[in-house]
Structure formats: structure tokens, C-alpha cells
Design a protein around this motif. Structure first.
Motif, PDB file in Angstrom:
ATOM      1  N   ILE A 260       4.338   3.447  26.389  1.00  0.00           N
ATOM      2  CA  ILE A 260       3.140   2.709  26.011  1.00  0.00           C
ATOM      3  C   ILE A 260       2.148   3.562  25.223  1.00  0.00           C
ATOM      4  O   ILE A 260       1.372   3.043  24.427  1.00  0.00           O
ATOM      5  CB  ILE A 260       2.477   2.088  27.251  1.00  0.00           C
ATOM      6  N   ALA A 265      -3.723   0.699  25.580  1.00  0.00           N
ATOM      7  CA  ALA A 265      -2.543  -0.158  25.447  1.00  0.00           C
ATOM      8  C   ALA A 265      -2.136  -0.749  26.792  1.00  0.00           C
ATOM      9  O   ALA A 265      -1.569  -1.851  26.841  1.00  0.00           O
ATOM     10  CB  ALA A 265      -1.393   0.634  24.840  1.00  0.00           C
ATOM     11  N   GLN A 268      -4.295  -3.786  27.247  1.00  0.00           N
ATOM     12  CA  GLN A 268      -3.858  -4.823  26.325  1.00  0.00           C
ATOM     13  C   GLN A 268      -2.587  -5.501  26.830  1.00  0.00           C
ATOM     14  O   GLN A 268      -2.449  -6.737  26.740  1.00  0.00           O
ATOM     15  CB  GLN A 268      -3.630  -4.229  24.937  1.00  0.00           C
ATOM     16  N   PHE A 269      -1.675  -4.709  27.372  1.00  0.00           N
ATOM     17  CA  PHE A 269      -0.436  -5.271  27.906  1.00  0.00           C
ATOM     18  C   PHE A 269      -0.717  -6.136  29.129  1.00  0.00           C
ATOM     19  O   PHE A 269      -0.160  -7.236  29.268  1.00  0.00           O
ATOM     20  CB  PHE A 269       0.542  -4.149  28.256  1.00  0.00           C
ATOM     21  N   ARG A 272      -2.080  -9.376  28.003  1.00  0.00           N
ATOM     22  CA  ARG A 272      -1.072 -10.192  27.319  1.00  0.00           C
ATOM     23  C   ARG A 272      -0.180 -10.915  28.333  1.00  0.00           C
ATOM     24  O   ARG A 272       0.098 -12.114  28.185  1.00  0.00           O
ATOM     25  CB  ARG A 272      -0.217  -9.317  26.405  1.00  0.00           C
ATOM     26  N   ILE A 273       0.261 -10.197  29.350  1.00  0.00           N
ATOM     27  CA  ILE A 273       1.105 -10.817  30.374  1.00  0.00           C
ATOM     28  C   ILE A 273       0.305 -11.863  31.153  1.00  0.00           C
ATOM     29  O   ILE A 273       0.796 -12.965  31.437  1.00  0.00           O
ATOM     30  CB  ILE A 273       1.673  -9.763  31.328  1.00  0.00           C
ATOM     31  N   ASP A 459       7.930   4.231  32.185  1.00  0.00           N
ATOM     32  CA  ASP A 459       7.812   2.783  32.027  1.00  0.00           C
ATOM     33  C   ASP A 459       9.107   2.158  31.514  1.00  0.00           C
ATOM     34  O   ASP A 459       9.124   0.998  31.116  1.00  0.00           O
ATOM     35  CB  ASP A 459       6.629   2.383  31.146  1.00  0.00           C
ATOM     36  N   TYR A 568       1.634  -1.010  35.690  1.00  0.00           N
ATOM     37  CA  TYR A 568       2.046  -1.952  34.649  1.00  0.00           C
ATOM     38  C   TYR A 568       3.523  -1.788  34.317  1.00  0.00           C
ATOM     39  O   TYR A 568       4.169  -2.695  33.742  1.00  0.00           O
ATOM     40  CB  TYR A 568       1.228  -1.714  33.363  1.00  0.00           C
ATOM     41  N   THR A 569       4.100  -0.625  34.637  1.00  0.00           N
ATOM     42  CA  THR A 569       5.447  -0.296  34.184  1.00  0.00           C
ATOM     43  C   THR A 569       6.495  -1.274  34.709  1.00  0.00           C
ATOM     44  O   THR A 569       7.521  -1.478  34.052  1.00  0.00           O
ATOM     45  CB  THR A 569       5.830   1.131  34.604  1.00  0.00           C
ATOM     46  N   TRP A 572       6.358  -4.070  32.202  1.00  0.00           N
ATOM     47  CA  TRP A 572       6.783  -3.521  30.918  1.00  0.00           C
ATOM     48  C   TRP A 572       8.307  -3.368  30.897  1.00  0.00           C
ATOM     49  O   TRP A 572       8.980  -3.752  29.930  1.00  0.00           O
ATOM     50  CB  TRP A 572       6.103  -2.174  30.695  1.00  0.00           C
ATOM     51  N   PHE A 625       9.751  -8.847  22.492  1.00  0.00           N
ATOM     52  CA  PHE A 625       9.089  -9.565  23.586  1.00  0.00           C
ATOM     53  C   PHE A 625       9.642 -10.977  23.755  1.00  0.00           C
ATOM     54  O   PHE A 625       9.360 -11.656  24.735  1.00  0.00           O
ATOM     55  CB  PHE A 625       7.588  -9.645  23.278  1.00  0.00           C
TER      56      PHE A 625
END
Length: 634
Positions: A260, A265, A268-269, A272-273, A459, A568-569, A572, A625
Motif C-alpha cells: 500500500i 492510502a 483511502q482504501f 473505498r471498501i 498486506d 486493513y491488510t 486488501w 479490483f
């Protein structure tokens, strides 16, 4: 090297002895490097020897700290971990040692050697080797204290097993085998603990709302209040460390070595999710709430005390999936045998049971071979049932890092499953965690310790395990081992219904995961006087489930230690896993060409290449994605 616990001396004394020998070997190796470094390849080889010595001792200590039933042994292992960590910190802050690597000539190395040298140099600078003496002393003190805090945090989780006592009538609705395994005590009450083999079935099937809520509160409060103070100190030290070595935040520090890239970021991720999961999550929450209101018309929302129970009712009544019927097809012994058969066929492996001197009679050990050449790949140990003092979650632990031509990889799978019938979710978890073990074994054949096994960016490490979960959802795969008491395999239409039911709730799940990810991020980036208050704010922002009063789940969220700001990983990696799975033929999940290419290009590479390059090599294009979005939108 093959792992064997000694029988001639106490284990705690053996740990201390082995640790001392490893530290002495590491010290001698460092002295040789600084005295007579030689060429760049000699420097790398010398450092490899130091890494093997320290890594071997550390891996065994980590495993015994979490798995051994004797607290004296666990204490000795914790002490060994502290000593190894202190020694390693001293090496990372040794300027004379760093100069050896800084002076090494890259032009004399092959591409893998150049990559290794640059990684080592980066490790030193990230550790603060280039700072002044006072700063390095503070970094040294921070590292030593963080090790102790992590150990205390994990120990509190292992030892804080809570429980409720209920009348036998409260068990109405629970599986008969579970009820039989929980007889009433002399006072006429049944004890239900916060260990997973209790809390998962009880939360899913117990019809008594008050009892479910009481157990959920105990579950969410494990480690409280002692772990709250430990976490506050740990977060503060991590923030200070990041600042000392030149980063804006701990999230930026940890993200630098991941796919990432940086802390911004991560946010942001997460967003987004969360946005992608909102519509399906809200839809599924409304369905669960509607079913809840049939029993409690005044209910205005659904929380974690009711979610599992009413989700199961929705799956049973509206999606034709009875979880209690499903579990009759998943006897533990059959599942374990099936897991080995499935992964053996998929990855071209053969498992041979062996007798090994380990830490508990529950451990099942196997030598692993490539099926086509009969060459040994490594050794695995499966420790799959709960006991007092044992690690409470599910994870793969390293015992030996594989070095090609030198030592075979060896790993442990630690889980906490029932000895009888399993929930299908547990079957999926077993496949997932075994994916880490296969990655460790198949990827453990590199010349460099730094790149052995599951040594990719953090990640990416979940992606191969999340991919393997797909085989636990395929009807033909399940029918090879999932049979009921009469020997009938699980019906195809039931598996199809299970898959449809699994899609129900994934938006809710994704939003909850983003709540956890946001918590892991912000706790490491900003300081909060009250972690519980901040937890409530983040839960309201990201989760679709409300906070349960007087609970403190962060105190038992073990990933705040291990994953720190990078939870978050999981999501991801899932994005990548869905993309990887798109290369397989769903009509033939064992198609040998794809399976072999995946084994060789993803698993066997270990950490020798960047994860993005591994994915591109396997898919023939960069990761996308799109597959994840399509899955989430179902």
C-alpha cells in the motif's frame, strides 16, 4: 535441522541453553563480518548465518510461548524472546555493522542478492542506525519495552477466559452434541466460556437473548481493564519510535514496506471498501432486523449480541440453510483428513504421519513430500484443539525457516476447534490457516533466510490463504470428505444454498472489518485519553452495528499488537485473492496446469519478489479490483 523437544533436560532449561548458544553464534558471526567482511556475497552469506541462528531460536521460543501447556516453559520462552529482541535491536543500531553493508558492492551480486542487500540496508535505516547516540539509546529502550508490552498483552488474552453460568433450559436450540459436552455442575448450572468452541455455537443457536448478551459482553471484555493501559503505552511508544526514525506517523512507517505504500492510502482504501459495502450491508441489516422484530417488535437495531443468532434464522427460514444440519456433515476427524487430501491433490503434496516429540499429545505431525518426485518439502504440526494457557485464536507459527540445501521448513498450525462436529465457518477457517502453512512449507526453499516462506509484504500474506477458502465452498470438494453419520455426502443443493447464504451478510462483515481497520489505524496515529470512546466513534462511522454499552473490545483485539496499524491488510489481501481465483476453472478447481503455475509462481517464490510482481506473473496482468467488486455486489 528438525525440531524435537528434548527428553533428557527440563524444557525451560533447554530453551535458555539454546537461546544462549544462538546468541553466541550470532555474536561470533557479527564479529567476523565486521573484522573480515570480504566481498558483497560474503557479507550476505555471513549475515544469513546470523539470521538463521537468531531466527531459529526466536521461532521456537515464539511457538512454545503460545502453545506449551506448562506456564514455567512459557515464561522461559518469553524470556528468550526478550533476550533475542534485545540482541537484534543492538545489531540494528550498530553503526559499524551497518557500514559493512553500506560498503558492499552491489555490482558483484545477482538480482536476488541486490534485492536482499537493499532490504537489509533499509532494515537498518528504519531501525534508526543513522541517528545520534542519544536517539539510538531511546530507540533501544523503546524496542525492549514494546516486546514486554506485547508479551503481557498476549498473556492476558490467553489467561482471561471468562464464562457465564446458565440453567440447562437455556441451552434449548443448541446442537445435541454440544449440550452433551456441557453437563450441569453440582449446583445444576452449565458453564459456558468465552473460548471459541463455546462462544460461536452459543451465539448462533441459543434462543435465550439475555444469555447470549451476557456471554457477548464477557467476550468483548476479555483483557479489560489491564490491556487498555498496555495498549495506551504500546501505541504511544510506536508513535514515538516512528517520529524518532523520521516518519510522520506509525502508519507511514509500517506502510512503507507494504504494497500500500503510505498511511494516507490506508485510509483511502478503508473508505473505498466501506462505500462499496454500504448498500449490501444496509440491505442485509434490514433483513436481520425484520426477523428480530418478529420476536421483539420494539427492536430498533441489531447489535453483535443478536446478529449471529438472527442471521442463522434468516439463513434457515429464508435461504433454506439449517446450520445445525450443515454441521452434521463436518466431523472433525473427517475434515482434517479431507483437508490433507484436498491440499495434497491441489498442490502436488503427500503427507506422511510421524511420531514427533512436541509440546502436547494433541499435536499431529506430518512429513510433507512432493508427490511427483517424493522429495521432502518440510514438516508440519497441527495443534487444533483448545486448552488452558494456549493461544486463543487461529494462526500459523514458524518452527524452522527453510534454507535450500541446508534445512527444511517446519511450521505449526494453531487453532481452537471442537473435537466433534464443526461449524462450516470453522472448516473455512481451517482451510484458510492451512494456506499459511502450505505457503511457509512450499516457499521455504530459498538460499536466503530473509526471503524464506511467508516473507512477502504483510498486506499480501493473507491472499494465498483467502484463496484456499474457495475449496471449502465447492460442492465436489466438500463431498470428498463431508459425510454425515450414515456416510451420505453433503448434498449439492445444500452447498449451493450455503454459498448463497454466505453471500448474505458479507456487506455487514466488510463494514465491520473496516471499523477494525480504522481503529487499528487511528489508535496508532493519534493519541486518545479514552480508547473506548474513540472506539465508539469509529464503530458509529464504519460499522453498521451499534456499540454495546460497557464493553471494551479493543482490549481483546489481538491484531492491534501483531498487525498494529495495518489491519486493513485482511481486506486488501481479499481483493487480490478474488483476482487470483479468477484464473482457476470453477468447473475443475484441481486443473493441474493452473494449480502447478500457482504453486510455483506464488507460493514457491517466498519473498524473493515483490508481491505485485508475483501476482502479475501468475495472472499475466496487474491485479484488479474488478473481481472483488463483482463478488461484493452479488
Amino acid at each position: 535441522m528438525t525440531f524435537q523437544l528434548p527428553t533428557d533436560i527440563p524444557i525451560n532449561a533447554w530453551i535458555a541453553q539454546r537461546t544462549a548458544q544462538s546468541l553466541a553464534a550470532g555474536s561470533d558471526g557479527v564479529d567476523r563480518l565486521k573484522r573480515e567482511p570480504g566481498g558483497a556475497i560474503d557479507v550476505l552469506r555471513g549475515w544469513n548465518e546470523v539470521s538463521i541462528a537468531l531466527g531459529g531460536a526466536g521461532a521456537i521460543a515464539e511457538t512454545l510461548s503460545e502453545m506449551h501447556p506448562d506456564p514455567v516453559v512459557r515464561q522461559a520462552a518469553d524470556q528468550a524472546i526478550q533476550e533475542i529482541a534485545t540482541f537484534s535491536t543492538d545489531l540494528e543500531l550498530d553503526r559499524d555493522l551497518y557500514e559493512v553493508f553500506a560498503a558492499a558492492d552491489e555490482s558483484t551480486l545477482d538480482a536476488n542478492g541486490v534485492r536482499l542487500l537493499r532490504k537489509i540496508r533499509q532494515d537498518f535505516t528504519r531501525a534508526g542506525v543513522d541517528k545520534d547516540e542519544a536517539t539510538r539509546e531511546r530507540i533501544r529502550a523503546i524496542n525492549e519495552r514494546m516486546v514486554v508490552l506485547s508479551q503481557d498483552f498476549g498473556r492476558n488474552l490467553r489467561e482471561d477466559v471468562r464464562s457465564i453460568r446458565v440453567a440447562p433450559a437455556v441451552l434449548e436450540g443448541l446442537p445435541s452434541d454440544w449440550v452433551a459436552a456441557h453437563p450441569a455442575d453440582d449446583d445444576g448450572f452449565v458453564t459456558v466460556t468465552t473460548d471459541y468452541p463455546d462462544v460461536v455455537p452459543f451465539s448462533s443457536f441459543c434462543a435465550d437473548a439475555d444469555a447470549r448478551r451476557a456471554l457477548r459482553v464477557e467476550f468483548l471484555n476479555r483483557g479489560w481493564p489491564q490491556n487498555d493501559a498496555l495498549l495506551q503505552e504500546l501505541f504511544a511508544l510506536r508513535r514515538e519510535y516512528a517520529a524518532l526514525v523520521g516518519y510522520d506517523s506509525w502508519a507511514d512507517y509500517t506502510a512503507e514496506t507494504k504494497m500500500i505504500g503510505n498511511g494516507v492510502a490506508i485510509l483511502q482504501f478503508i473508505d473505498r471498501i466501506a462505500d462499496a459495502a454500504r448498500e449490501s450491508g444496509e440491505r442485509d441489516r434490514a433483513i436481520v432486523l425484520e426477523r428480530l422484530r418478529q420476536d421483539r417488535p420494539e427492536a430498533s437495531t441489531v447489535d453483535a449480541a443478536d446478529l449471529a443468532y438472527y442471521s442463522e434464522l434468516v439463513r434457515k427460514e429464508q435461504l433454506d440453510v439449517d446450520a445445525q444440519l450443515v454441521r452434521t456433515y463436518f466431523d472433525f476427524e473427517k475434515v482434517r483428513a479431507g483437508l490433507l487430501e484436498v491440499t495434497g491433490r491441489l498442490f502436488g503434496l503427500r503427507y506422511q504421519p510421524i511420531e514427533a516429540s512436541t509440546w502436547h499429545e494433541d499435536v499431529a505431525s506430518y512429513d510433507v513430500f512432493f508427490a511427483d518426485t517424493d522429495a521432502q518439502v518440510g514438516r508440519i504440526h497441527l495443534d487444533l484443539h483448545p486448552r488452558e494457557g494456549k493461544y486463543k485464536h487461529a494462526a500459523q507459527f514458524t518452527l524452522v525457516e527453510g534454507i535450500v540445501g541446508r534445512q527444511l521448513p517446519e511450521g505449526v498450525l494453531a487453532c481452537n476447534f471442537s473435537r466433534g462436529l464443526m461449524e462450516h465457518d470453522d472448516v473455512v477457517t481451517l482451510f484458510h490457516e492451512f494456506g499459511h502453512l502450505v505457503h511457509h512449507i512450499v516457499g521455504g526453499h530459498t538460499p536466503w533466510h530473509r526471503f524464506s516462506g511467508v516473507a512477502t509484504e504483510w498486506d499480501f500474506v493473507e491472499a494465498p490463504s483467502q484463496l484456499l477458502e474457495e475449496w471449502a465452498w465447492d460442492a465436489s470438494v466438500l463431498q470428498s470428505f463431508a459425510t454425515n453419520a450414515t456416510g451420505q455426502p453433503i448434498p449439492t443443493d445444500l452447498v449451493a444454498a450455503m454459498r448463497k447464504a454466505e453471500d448474505f451478510g458479507k456487506g455487514l462483515h466488510a463494514r465491520t472489518q473496516m471499523f477494525y481497520a480504522a481503529m487499528s489505524y487511528w489508535f496508532h496515529v493519534e493519541e486518545y485519553d479514552d480508547l473506548t470512546a474513540r472506539l465508539r466513534e469509529l464503530q458509529e462511522q464504519y460499522s453498521l452495528l451499534p456499540y454495546i454499552d460497557d464493553t471494551h473490545m479493543h482490549a481483546s483485539f489481538g491484531h492491534l499488537d501483531g498487525y498494529s496499524s495495518g489491519y486493513y491488510t485482511y481486506m486488501w489481501s481479499l481483493v487480490i485473492a478474488k483476482d487470483l481465483f479468477s484464473a482457476f476453472d470453477t468447473a475443475d478447481l484441481f486443473e493441474p496446469t493452473v494449480a502447478r503455475r500457482y504453486r510455483e509462481q506464488i507460493l514457491a517464490a517466498g519473498g524473493t519478489r515483490d508481491a505485485a510482481d508475483l501476482v502479475t506473473a501468475f495472472l499475466g496482468r496487474p491485479s484488479s479490483f474488478a473481481a472483488f467488486e463483482a463478488w461484493l455486489a452479488l
